[in-house]
Design a protein around this motif. Sequence first.
Motif, PDB file in Angstrom:
ATOM      1  N   PRO A 262     -12.716  -1.402 -21.498  1.00 55.62           N
ATOM      2  CA  PRO A 262     -11.876  -1.211 -20.300  1.00 55.62           C
ATOM      3  C   PRO A 262     -12.630  -1.395 -18.988  1.00 55.62           C
ATOM      4  N   THR A 263     -13.848  -0.849 -18.886  1.00 57.04           N
ATOM      5  CA  THR A 263     -14.601  -1.007 -17.642  1.00 57.04           C
ATOM      6  C   THR A 263     -15.057  -2.450 -17.457  1.00 57.04           C
ATOM      7  N   LEU A 264     -15.396  -3.136 -18.555  1.00 54.97           N
ATOM      8  CA  LEU A 264     -15.769  -4.547 -18.452  1.00 54.97           C
ATOM      9  C   LEU A 264     -14.598  -5.376 -17.949  1.00 54.97           C
ATOM     10  N   VAL A 265     -13.407  -5.102 -18.476  1.00 56.29           N
ATOM     11  CA  VAL A 265     -12.222  -5.846 -18.052  1.00 56.29           C
ATOM     12  C   VAL A 265     -11.927  -5.595 -16.578  1.00 56.29           C
ATOM     13  N   VAL A 266     -12.042  -4.327 -16.160  1.00 55.50           N
ATOM     14  CA  VAL A 266     -11.778  -3.988 -14.763  1.00 55.50           C
ATOM     15  C   VAL A 266     -12.712  -4.743 -13.835  1.00 55.50           C
ATOM     16  N   TYR A 267     -14.001  -4.804 -14.162  1.00 61.41           N
ATOM     17  CA  TYR A 267     -14.948  -5.479 -13.283  1.00 61.41           C
ATOM     18  C   TYR A 267     -14.799  -6.990 -13.330  1.00 61.41           C
ATOM     19  N   ALA A 270     -11.318  -7.457 -11.359  1.00 64.44           N
ATOM     20  CA  ALA A 270     -11.249  -6.971  -9.976  1.00 64.44           C
ATOM     21  C   ALA A 270     -12.603  -6.866  -9.305  1.00 64.44           C
ATOM     22  N   GLY A 271     -13.636  -7.465  -9.884  1.00 69.47           N
ATOM     23  CA  GLY A 271     -14.969  -7.338  -9.306  1.00 69.47           C
ATOM     24  C   GLY A 271     -15.063  -7.896  -7.900  1.00 69.47           C
ATOM     25  N   LYS A 272     -14.435  -9.063  -7.665  1.00 69.45           N
ATOM     26  CA  LYS A 272     -14.511  -9.671  -6.335  1.00 69.45           C
ATOM     27  C   LYS A 272     -13.807  -8.808  -5.289  1.00 69.45           C
TER      28      LYS A 272
END
Length: 285
Positions: A262-267, A270-272
């Motif tokens: 989940p945290t990998l997908v979020v970054y 939405a990382g940019k």
Amino acid sequence: MTARVSWSRLFIWVLLLVWAAWFLAPLYVMVVTSLKDAEQIRQGHLLSLPTAPTLAAWHKAWSEACTGVDCNGLRPFFWNSVQMVVPAVLISTALGAINGYVLTKWKFRGADTLFALMLFGVFMPMQVVLLPASQILGWLGLASSLWGLVLVHVVAGLPTTTLFFRNYYVNLPDELVKAAQLDGASFWQIFFRIVLPLSTPIIVVTLIWQFTAIWNDFLYGVVFSGADSKPITVGLNNLANTSSTVKEYHVDMAAALIAALPTLVVYVVAGKFFVRGLTAGAIKG
């Protein structure tokens, strides 16, 4: 001059690629190991690709692996984390936005002192609050429950979310609020119709920050959860430390990836926006 610039640029690219490979190597090992079976792990090299990729380890980690005496995999722990993270992130972000709004646009006597005291919560070690938090949760009847974990994470995250929004709102022109007041707008009307629509960058930053911090937390999860409310970090720890006749490294790797997914997908998604939100409002204008 052109050759010098080209060589310097090539050096920078090589350096960046080396560091990227260095930091991505553990992730690569985890992924390829999770796609192997026990026989391939014994016969192959740590960095070798799977000869016959399989998702059996992922399936076992999700629904069959033992975490102590319970052999239902990480699935119940995963959904516990989802039920805990969503309200905790939303509530702490909303309260942080209101606090930042009040501390910048509706300042009162002692507002700066109050903000300075709240900042202690950002730097306070988590271990300090374990005992008093346990007592308060017991008084409230929320001990060993998901809502108790939600309350702990909301309170623990409030200083950080307040800091984010307060520093962002400082750069919003005070004239916007004063003009709205002259037009008869109330406290909440100004907040919802003027301030909040301008807060998208910092809202994104806060949501990502809180989601990552709460999802990855282990200390609060292991201390304040009960048998039926343990988050995925506790489940992963129990799975990795459950003894068996043969150590199933591929299952452990798959479980770690499930917990981190989940945290990998979020970054990735939405990382940019996270970077843009951090830089937005950095210069007063």
